[in-house]
Scaffold this motif. Structure first.
Motif, PDB file in Angstrom:
ATOM      1  N   ALA A 147     -38.076   9.713  11.681  1.00  0.00           N
ATOM      2  CA  ALA A 147     -37.558   9.513  13.037  1.00  0.00           C
ATOM      3  C   ALA A 147     -37.542  10.835  13.814  1.00  0.00           C
ATOM      4  CB  ALA A 147     -36.156   8.912  12.979  1.00  0.00           C
ATOM      5  N   THR A 148     -37.224  11.926  13.110  1.00  0.00           N
ATOM      6  CA  THR A 148     -37.207  13.239  13.777  1.00  0.00           C
ATOM      7  C   THR A 148     -38.593  13.567  14.341  1.00  0.00           C
ATOM      8  OG1 THR A 148     -35.516  13.910  12.214  1.00  0.00           O
ATOM      9  CG2 THR A 148     -36.638  15.686  13.390  1.00  0.00           C
ATOM     10  N   VAL A 149     -39.619  13.296  13.542  1.00  0.00           N
ATOM     11  CA  VAL A 149     -40.998  13.566  13.999  1.00  0.00           C
ATOM     12  C   VAL A 149     -41.364  12.597  15.141  1.00  0.00           C
ATOM     13  CG1 VAL A 149     -43.423  13.688  13.274  1.00  0.00           C
ATOM     14  CG2 VAL A 149     -41.613  14.338  11.678  1.00  0.00           C
ATOM     15  N   CYS A 150     -40.967  11.347  14.988  1.00  0.00           N
ATOM     16  CA  CYS A 150     -41.288  10.345  16.021  1.00  0.00           C
ATOM     17  C   CYS A 150     -40.698  10.765  17.369  1.00  0.00           C
ATOM     18  CB  CYS A 150     -40.731   8.975  15.648  1.00  0.00           C
ATOM     19  SG  CYS A 150     -41.584   8.245  14.253  1.00  0.00           S
ATOM     20  N   ARG A 151     -39.462  11.283  17.335  1.00  0.00           N
ATOM     21  CA  ARG A 151     -38.787  11.688  18.565  1.00  0.00           C
ATOM     22  C   ARG A 151     -39.475  12.929  19.156  1.00  0.00           C
ATOM     23  NH1 ARG A 151     -33.772  10.979  16.612  1.00  0.00           N
ATOM     24  NH2 ARG A 151     -33.620   8.871  17.423  1.00  0.00           N
ATOM     25  N   LYS A 152     -39.814  13.854  18.269  1.00  0.00           N
ATOM     26  CA  LYS A 152     -40.453  15.096  18.729  1.00  0.00           C
ATOM     27  C   LYS A 152     -41.769  14.810  19.465  1.00  0.00           C
ATOM     28  CE  LYS A 152     -42.043  19.474  16.687  1.00  0.00           C
ATOM     29  NZ  LYS A 152     -42.149  20.173  15.409  1.00  0.00           N
ATOM     30  N   TYR A 153     -42.524  13.831  18.942  1.00  0.00           N
ATOM     31  CA  TYR A 153     -43.847  13.557  19.538  1.00  0.00           C
ATOM     32  C   TYR A 153     -43.864  12.273  20.364  1.00  0.00           C
ATOM     33  CZ  TYR A 153     -45.356  17.384  16.604  1.00  0.00           C
ATOM     34  OH  TYR A 153     -45.497  18.622  16.037  1.00  0.00           O
ATOM     35  N   ASP A 154     -42.663  11.725  20.631  1.00  0.00           N
ATOM     36  CA  ASP A 154     -42.519  10.573  21.524  1.00  0.00           C
ATOM     37  C   ASP A 154     -43.372   9.371  21.084  1.00  0.00           C
ATOM     38  OD1 ASP A 154     -41.415   9.296  23.682  1.00  0.00           O
ATOM     39  OD2 ASP A 154     -43.029   9.872  25.044  1.00  0.00           O
ATOM     40  N   LEU A 155     -43.283   9.033  19.797  1.00  0.00           N
ATOM     41  CA  LEU A 155     -44.061   7.906  19.267  1.00  0.00           C
ATOM     42  C   LEU A 155     -43.401   6.562  19.599  1.00  0.00           C
ATOM     43  CD1 LEU A 155     -45.548  10.080  17.658  1.00  0.00           C
ATOM     44  CD2 LEU A 155     -45.283   8.694  15.619  1.00  0.00           C
ATOM     45  N   ILE A 156     -44.211   5.527  19.641  1.00  0.00           N
ATOM     46  CA  ILE A 156     -43.693   4.156  19.623  1.00  0.00           C
ATOM     47  C   ILE A 156     -43.813   3.726  18.160  1.00  0.00           C
ATOM     48  CG2 ILE A 156     -44.029   1.788  20.465  1.00  0.00           C
ATOM     49  CD1 ILE A 156     -45.749   3.261  22.699  1.00  0.00           C
ATOM     50  N   VAL A 157     -42.825   2.999  17.647  1.00  0.00           N
ATOM     51  CA  VAL A 157     -42.904   2.548  16.254  1.00  0.00           C
ATOM     52  C   VAL A 157     -42.867   1.028  16.204  1.00  0.00           C
ATOM     53  CG1 VAL A 157     -41.787   2.567  13.987  1.00  0.00           C
ATOM     54  CG2 VAL A 157     -41.801   4.644  15.374  1.00  0.00           C
ATOM     55  N   LEU A 158     -43.843   0.447  15.523  1.00  0.00           N
ATOM     56  CA  LEU A 158     -43.805  -0.988  15.243  1.00  0.00           C
ATOM     57  C   LEU A 158     -43.311  -1.093  13.801  1.00  0.00           C
ATOM     58  CD1 LEU A 158     -47.266  -2.130  16.752  1.00  0.00           C
ATOM     59  CD2 LEU A 158     -45.137  -1.495  17.919  1.00  0.00           C
ATOM     60  N   SER A 159     -42.099  -1.598  13.623  1.00  0.00           N
ATOM     61  CA  SER A 159     -41.508  -1.648  12.286  1.00  0.00           C
ATOM     62  C   SER A 159     -41.653  -3.065  11.739  1.00  0.00           C
ATOM     63  CB  SER A 159     -40.037  -1.230  12.378  1.00  0.00           C
ATOM     64  OG  SER A 159     -39.462  -1.257  11.100  1.00  0.00           O
ATOM     65  N   ASP A 160     -42.582  -3.211  10.793  1.00  0.00           N
ATOM     66  CA  ASP A 160     -42.891  -4.530  10.227  1.00  0.00           C
ATOM     67  C   ASP A 160     -41.929  -4.770   9.059  1.00  0.00           C
ATOM     68  OD1 ASP A 160     -43.922  -6.688   8.860  1.00  0.00           O
ATOM     69  OD2 ASP A 160     -46.015  -6.034   9.004  1.00  0.00           O
ATOM     70  N   GLU A 161     -40.917  -5.624   9.311  1.00  0.00           N
ATOM     71  CA  GLU A 161     -39.857  -5.852   8.318  1.00  0.00           C
ATOM     72  C   GLU A 161     -39.888  -7.285   7.810  1.00  0.00           C
ATOM     73  OE1 GLU A 161     -36.147  -4.187   9.846  1.00  0.00           O
ATOM     74  OE2 GLU A 161     -37.246  -2.531  10.771  1.00  0.00           O
ATOM     75  N   ILE A 162     -41.107  -7.811   7.667  1.00  0.00           N
ATOM     76  CA  ILE A 162     -41.262  -9.220   7.287  1.00  0.00           C
ATOM     77  C   ILE A 162     -40.671  -9.508   5.890  1.00  0.00           C
ATOM     78  CG2 ILE A 162     -43.655  -8.913   6.410  1.00  0.00           C
ATOM     79  CD1 ILE A 162     -42.570 -11.943   8.458  1.00  0.00           C
ATOM     80  N   TYR A 163     -40.599  -8.467   5.021  1.00  0.00           N
ATOM     81  CA  TYR A 163     -40.016  -8.667   3.679  1.00  0.00           C
ATOM     82  C   TYR A 163     -38.570  -8.148   3.601  1.00  0.00           C
ATOM     83  CZ  TYR A 163     -44.861  -9.467   2.380  1.00  0.00           C
ATOM     84  OH  TYR A 163     -46.135  -9.977   2.313  1.00  0.00           O
ATOM     85  N   GLY A 164     -37.965  -7.876   4.764  1.00  0.00           N
ATOM     86  CA  GLY A 164     -36.675  -7.186   4.863  1.00  0.00           C
ATOM     87  C   GLY A 164     -35.645  -7.475   3.775  1.00  0.00           C
ATOM     88  N   LEU A 165     -35.333  -8.754   3.540  1.00  0.00           N
ATOM     89  CA  LEU A 165     -34.246  -9.052   2.586  1.00  0.00           C
ATOM     90  C   LEU A 165     -34.742  -9.173   1.146  1.00  0.00           C
ATOM     91  CD1 LEU A 165     -32.072 -11.610   4.616  1.00  0.00           C
ATOM     92  CD2 LEU A 165     -31.792  -9.145   4.435  1.00  0.00           C
ATOM     93  N   ILE A 166     -36.055  -9.046   0.952  1.00  0.00           N
ATOM     94  CA  ILE A 166     -36.554  -9.100  -0.440  1.00  0.00           C
ATOM     95  C   ILE A 166     -36.543  -7.669  -0.975  1.00  0.00           C
ATOM     96  CG2 ILE A 166     -38.352  -9.947  -1.996  1.00  0.00           C
ATOM     97  CD1 ILE A 166     -39.273 -11.828   0.196  1.00  0.00           C
ATOM     98  N   ASN A 167     -35.366  -7.249  -1.359  1.00  0.00           N
ATOM     99  CA  ASN A 167     -35.120  -5.877  -1.797  1.00  0.00           C
ATOM    100  C   ASN A 167     -34.434  -5.979  -3.159  1.00  0.00           C
ATOM    101  OD1 ASN A 167     -33.610  -3.404  -2.236  1.00  0.00           O
ATOM    102  ND2 ASN A 167     -34.111  -2.878  -0.120  1.00  0.00           N
ATOM    103  N   PHE A 168     -34.908  -5.190  -4.145  1.00  0.00           N
ATOM    104  CA  PHE A 168     -34.441  -5.375  -5.523  1.00  0.00           C
ATOM    105  C   PHE A 168     -33.185  -4.577  -5.868  1.00  0.00           C
ATOM    106  CE2 PHE A 168     -39.219  -6.086  -6.460  1.00  0.00           C
ATOM    107  CZ  PHE A 168     -39.140  -7.333  -5.833  1.00  0.00           C
ATOM    108  N   SER A 169     -32.749  -3.693  -4.977  1.00  0.00           N
ATOM    109  CA  SER A 169     -31.569  -2.910  -5.359  1.00  0.00           C
ATOM    110  C   SER A 169     -30.479  -2.948  -4.299  1.00  0.00           C
ATOM    111  CB  SER A 169     -31.974  -1.457  -5.636  1.00  0.00           C
ATOM    112  OG  SER A 169     -32.548  -0.921  -4.473  1.00  0.00           O
ATOM    113  N   ALA A 170     -30.733  -3.616  -3.183  1.00  0.00           N
ATOM    114  CA  ALA A 170     -29.721  -3.669  -2.120  1.00  0.00           C
ATOM    115  C   ALA A 170     -29.865  -4.998  -1.402  1.00  0.00           C
ATOM    116  CB  ALA A 170     -29.936  -2.526  -1.143  1.00  0.00           C
TER     117      ALA A 170
END
Ligand code: PLP
Length: 425
Positions: A189-212
């Motif tokens: 995120a620090t780099v994204c802010r520095k270079y003013d990036l747009i981020v497409l965050s693909d979280e289609i598997y979001g809740l399929i997490n094995f430790s949380a």
């Protein structure tokens, strides 16, 4: 006279994924047993409450608003807050026919260069290429489970200073099964802010997490320019329902009219009955939540089994942390594979399919060098319903249960091990 076809569309090739899947279908039709690790579809049934909501609205034949059923937009914004800690307003939450289409519409809308970490989903680059767009594949390494690091991101940003940049990040990840942790996302995120990036965050598997119970989101650390994508396909096992959503931050509100116009001129709206099924799903009632957790526990056990077995014969694998994939690197066996005149991951995938009936996807589909013998293995060739019927205690799954309730995974992995051991000797 032959028709002229848009040159960008014309250069799209059927993906190796499709080629492998077709080959699998052909071989199965001939009666051959195939261990199908090529297909990334959830193996579990849709929860009956969601199926019933779909049935109850089957006669709803209206066109709904093109950005989605208002109640569903509100429900999903609430779900993002309660289950992912993400603040998004319902006015900028959009419903579409799958997250794939919403990603595509965004790619069509945004100018500039798209930054894709090596080891990313098959469709990003073809979608960009279909409009003649430009992209840059960012190097990643096994040391970070092929996750993008801030250092690699910064290096590429420096070389593309003058142009609008969009990073596509996917966690939990297809094809690696890796999950970005909070520290990794903060650094990015620090780099994204520095270079003013747009981020497409693909979280289609979001809740399929094995430790949380949830996976950290880039939207928590870079809210102002992160667009979040998810949907029903993986967590509710409803890929064929074709419902996804995206959520813009308020700061990108000026994109609203563009999306609304583009949706209304293309897909119009998602089928009304499916939106009502989603309304039920995203209510996240206890039985549905319990099912998602049980499914994740089963996937976690099967993923750990595959990892243990393959690493025991010297294969280098990513550590499964979420989704239902693992990357398998056969570089260790490179020389022996070359002796068999197998020089690319596609050659090897075809060989494994015809010789031992194991279907893997070549790494070249995920932006690895064609010569690198790396493969995506999807460990979902089993029937989730069998696990439910057997009433397995998903907190304590043992190898015997994997052998019994995921027999294709069990046999397919033992075939691979046998092949590799013979190859190495
Ligand atoms: N993103 C990733 C990483 C995927 O693996 C998939 C499906 O396989 C999608 C997006 C698309 O999902 P859908 O269009 O079904 O919402």
């Amino acid at each position: 006279m032959k028709l002229n076809i848009n040159r960008y569309i014309n250069q799209l090739k059927p993906s190796a994924t499709l080629a492998v899947n077709q080959k699998v279908a052909e071989l199965r039709q001939k009666g051959k047993t195939i261990y199908h690790f090529g297909f990334g579809q959830s193996p579990f049934p849709v929860h009956p409450s969601i199926v019933n909501a779909l049935k109850a609205h089957a006669s709803d034949n209206r066109y709904l608003p093109s950005t989605g059923l208002p109640e569903l937009k509100t429900r999903i914004a609430g779900y993002l807050k309660s289950h992912h800690g993400i603040d998004r307003s319902s006015s900028y939450t959009y419903i579409g026919p799958g997250s794939k289409e919403l990603l595509y519409q965004t790619i069509m809308i945004l100018e500039g260069v798209f930054l894709i970490p090596r080891g990313s989903w098959v469709s990003y680059v073809p979608q960009i290429s279909s409009k003649g767009g430009s992209y840059h594949i960012i190097p990643t390494t096994i040391e970070t489970n092929y996750k993008l690091t801030a250092t690699h991101l910064e290096a590429v940003c420096k070389s593309h200073r003058e142009v609008q940049k969009t990073l596509i990040i996917n966690s939990p990840n297809n094809p690696t099964g890796a999950v970005y942790d909070e520290e990794e996302l903060k650094a990015l995120a620090t780099v994204c802010r520095k270079y003013d990036l747009i981020v497409l965050s693909d979280e289609i598997y979001g809740l399929i997490n094995f430790s949380a119970q949830r996976s950290p989101s880039m939207a928590a650390f870079y809210p102002e320019k992160t667009i979040v994508y998810a949907g029903m396909s993986k967590i509710f096992s409803a890929g064929g329902y074709r419902l996804g959503f995206m959520a813009l931050p308020d700061s990108l509100h000026y994109l609203h009219n563009t999306y609304q116009s583009f949706f209304s001129e293309t897909f119009s709206a998602v089928a009304a009955p499916v939106q009502y099924a989603a309304l039920e799903a995203y209510a996240m009632k206890m039985p549905v939540v319990t099912q998602i957790r049980q499914n994740s526990a089963i996937l976690s056990a099967v993923g750990a089994y595959v990892y243990e077995e393959l690493t025991s014969v010297g294969v280098v694998c990513t550590m499964p942390q979420g989704a239902f994939y693992i990357l398998v690197d056969l570089s260790q066996f490179g020389e022996s594979l070359q002796k068999l005149e197998l020089f690319t991951s596609l050659d090897i995938a075809k060989y494994l399919l015809s010789e031992i009936g194991v279907a893997l996807l070549p790494g070249s589909d995920f932006y690895f060098d064609p010569e690198t013998p790396i493969f995506r293995l999807a460990y979902v060739d089993f029937l989730g319903a069998d696990w439910y019927e057997a009433g397995i205690d998903t907190a304590h799954i043992n190898n015997e249960q994997i052998q019994r309730y995921a027999p294709h995974v069990y046999k397919g992995i033992s075939k691979m091990k046998e092949f590799l051991v013979n190859l190495g000797s």
